[in-house]
Every structure is written in structure tokens, then in C-alpha cells.
Design a protein around this motif. Structure first.
Motif, PDB file in Angstrom:
ATOM      1  N   HIS A  40      25.743 -32.077  47.834  1.00 19.31           N
ATOM      2  CA  HIS A  40      24.719 -31.407  47.020  1.00 19.31           C
ATOM      3  C   HIS A  40      25.291 -30.134  46.399  1.00 19.31           C
ATOM      4  CE1 HIS A  40      21.789 -34.216  48.537  1.00 19.31           C
ATOM      5  NE2 HIS A  40      22.316 -34.012  49.735  1.00 19.31           N
ATOM      6  N   PRO A  41      24.985 -29.906  45.125  1.00 15.55           N
ATOM      7  CA  PRO A  41      25.538 -28.731  44.450  1.00 15.55           C
ATOM      8  C   PRO A  41      24.786 -27.455  44.813  1.00 15.55           C
ATOM      9  CG  PRO A  41      24.072 -29.873  42.961  1.00 15.55           C
ATOM     10  CD  PRO A  41      24.160 -30.721  44.220  1.00 15.55           C
ATOM     11  N   PRO A  42      25.442 -26.310  44.635  1.00 15.57           N
ATOM     12  CA  PRO A  42      24.691 -25.058  44.720  1.00 15.57           C
ATOM     13  C   PRO A  42      23.536 -25.130  43.706  1.00 15.57           C
ATOM     14  CG  PRO A  42      27.044 -24.622  44.656  1.00 15.57           C
ATOM     15  CD  PRO A  42      26.859 -26.086  44.350  1.00 15.57           C
ATOM     16  N   HIS A  43      22.436 -24.505  44.032  1.00 18.47           N
ATOM     17  CA  HIS A  43      21.272 -24.574  43.149  1.00 18.47           C
ATOM     18  C   HIS A  43      20.451 -23.294  43.270  1.00 18.47           C
ATOM     19  CE1 HIS A  43      20.325 -26.419  47.019  1.00 18.47           C
ATOM     20  NE2 HIS A  43      19.083 -25.979  46.852  1.00 18.47           N
ATOM     21  N   GLU A  44      19.726 -23.016  42.199  1.00 11.79           N
ATOM     22  CA  GLU A  44      18.986 -21.765  42.109  1.00 11.79           C
ATOM     23  C   GLU A  44      17.527 -21.948  42.534  1.00 11.79           C
ATOM     24  OE1 GLU A  44      17.935 -19.264  38.335  1.00 11.79           O
ATOM     25  OE2 GLU A  44      19.996 -18.793  38.969  1.00 11.79           O
ATOM     26  N   VAL A  45      17.064 -21.006  43.348  1.00 12.44           N
ATOM     27  CA  VAL A  45      15.670 -20.970  43.788  1.00 12.44           C
ATOM     28  C   VAL A  45      15.201 -19.508  43.800  1.00 12.44           C
ATOM     29  CG1 VAL A  45      15.851 -23.065  45.204  1.00 12.44           C
ATOM     30  CG2 VAL A  45      16.269 -20.835  46.248  1.00 12.44           C
ATOM     31  N   ARG A  46      13.939 -19.335  44.052  1.00  7.35           N
ATOM     32  CA  ARG A  46      13.365 -18.006  44.267  1.00  7.35           C
ATOM     33  C   ARG A  46      12.186 -18.135  45.219  1.00  7.35           C
ATOM     34  NH1 ARG A  46      12.569 -15.226  39.650  1.00  7.35           N
ATOM     35  NH2 ARG A  46      13.424 -16.812  38.316  1.00  7.35           N
ATOM     36  N   LEU A  47      11.967 -17.131  46.038  1.00  7.49           N
ATOM     37  CA  LEU A  47      10.777 -17.078  46.879  1.00  7.49           C
ATOM     38  C   LEU A  47       9.606 -16.765  45.962  1.00  7.49           C
ATOM     39  CD1 LEU A  47      12.219 -14.941  49.801  1.00  7.49           C
ATOM     40  CD2 LEU A  47      11.872 -17.408  49.765  1.00  7.49           C
ATOM     41  N   ALA A  48       8.537 -17.529  46.091  1.00  8.26           N
ATOM     42  CA  ALA A  48       7.406 -17.320  45.182  1.00  8.26           C
ATOM     43  C   ALA A  48       6.138 -17.930  45.751  1.00  8.26           C
ATOM     44  CB  ALA A  48       7.707 -17.939  43.821  1.00  8.26           C
TER      45      ALA A  48
END
Length: 187
Positions: A70-78
Motif C-alpha cells: 500500500h502506498p503512502p497516502h494523505e489523511v486528516r483528522l476531521a
């Protein structure tokens, strides 16, 4: 040892969330909730329970393979929500699909390593903020998280975490978490 696979948010994301949680802890009735400690904030991908040390080499191998797929991926707490009247949580936005696939791979790797896993459920990424034993109106806490949106960050590794239970009989004791291994995402 009691183990689980997790994604750990970076300190900057934890600091942003801590500021919002401080406000929530000031709401009426907040002292009746058991708030999780900042050091324990994580996204559980797969819970393994008690794991015999003899299984660790195979589990490490399988989780390493899962991370590399699995690739690095962008998230955010929300945002936020609740599970019934028992748990208050903060959610995640961004590449939830990759996070969910990573959770599925961690669970499948554990099965292949010989661990008995409970029935598979769709992954619901969340970070637990507070628990309530007796039931409470958690709606004010969820409302206090509705507009929360942390800064984006990149998930870069899968961690194997050991959970040390709280000391029995010590009021306010919390579990302690220890990262025992971590693997970078992608190749």
C-alpha cells in the motif's frame, strides 16, 4: 502479549486534536467520561489480542508485506461521532480507501500468520477520545467535533503495537502502548 496493528498520527496532528479535546473536556458532564490519553491516540487497523511470541516472526513478515503493498497516502483528522452512548471518536478524511485496504491487509496477514481473527467487519477508521460506562448524552461532544478539521498528513508506516493494561486498582490508570515494530508503506 496483547497486540494490534495501527497507524499513529504525527505529533502535529495530535497537538491540533488535543486543543479541541481540551475544549470538550470543559463541557458539563465531561468529568464523567474516561478520556483517552494523548499518548494512546491511534487508528487501530486490526486487533490481534493475545499473541504467543512464537508467532511473532511470521506476523512481522506478513505485516511487512502488507505495508509494502500500500502506498503512502494523505489523511486528516476531521469531524467526529459516537458509538451509541459509549464512545466518542474523531474521524478521518482523505484517502480512506487506502487506509481501509491497509486494515484489510493487516487482518489478512494476521490470519495467514496463524492468528484467530474475529469475524471481518468493514473498517470504520476512528480515533477513540472518550468512553462512558453508564451511558451518557454524548451529542454535545460530537457537536463540538463537527467543524473540526486538522491539517493533512501522510500515512507512511504500519505499526505493530503492544498494549499494556492499566494497573489494577489504580484510579485513573490508562493502558500504555508500545510500538514493537513498524514498516514503511510502499516499496
Amino acid at each position: 502479549m496483547r497486540l494490534f496493528a495501527a497507524v499513529l498520527p504525527p505529533e502535529a496532528a495530535v497537538a491540533e486534536l488535543a486543543a479541541r479535546v481540551a475544549a470538550l473536556r470543559g463541557l458539563p458532564g465531561a468529568d464523567g467520561l474516561r478520556w483517552t490519553e494523548r499518548a494512546g491516540w491511534h487508528f487501530t487497523l486490526a486487533f490481534f489480542g493475545q499473541v504467543d511470541e512464537s508467532v511473532l516472526p511470521e506476523l512481522h513478515e506478513r505485516l511487512g508485506r502488507a505495508a509494502h503493498r500500500h502506498p503512502p497516502h494523505e489523511v486528516r483528522l476531521a469531524g467526529g461521532g459516537r458509538f451509541s452512548d459509549k464512545v466518542v471518536w474523531v474521524g478521518v478524511e482523505g484517502d480512506r480507501a487506502t487506509l481501509g485496504h491497509l486494515a484489510d491487509s493487516a487482518e489478512a496477514g494476521a490470519r495467514r500468520a496463524g492468528l484467530h481473527m474475529d469475524r471481518h467487519r468493514p473498517y470504520h477508521p476512528h480515533l477513540t477520545l472518550a468512553r462512558c460506562r453508564g451511558g451518557a448524552d454524548l451529542r454535545p461532544y460530537v457537536a463540538g467535533l463537527e467543524d473540526f478539521e486538522g491539517s493533512a498528513w501522510t500515512v507512511t508506516e504500519l505499526s505493530l503495537v503492544r498494549s499494556h493494561p492499566p494497573t489494577p486498582g489504580v484510579a485513573g490508570a490508562h493502558p500504555r502502548y508500545e510500538v514493537v515494530a513498524a514498516w514503511p508503506l510502499g516499496r
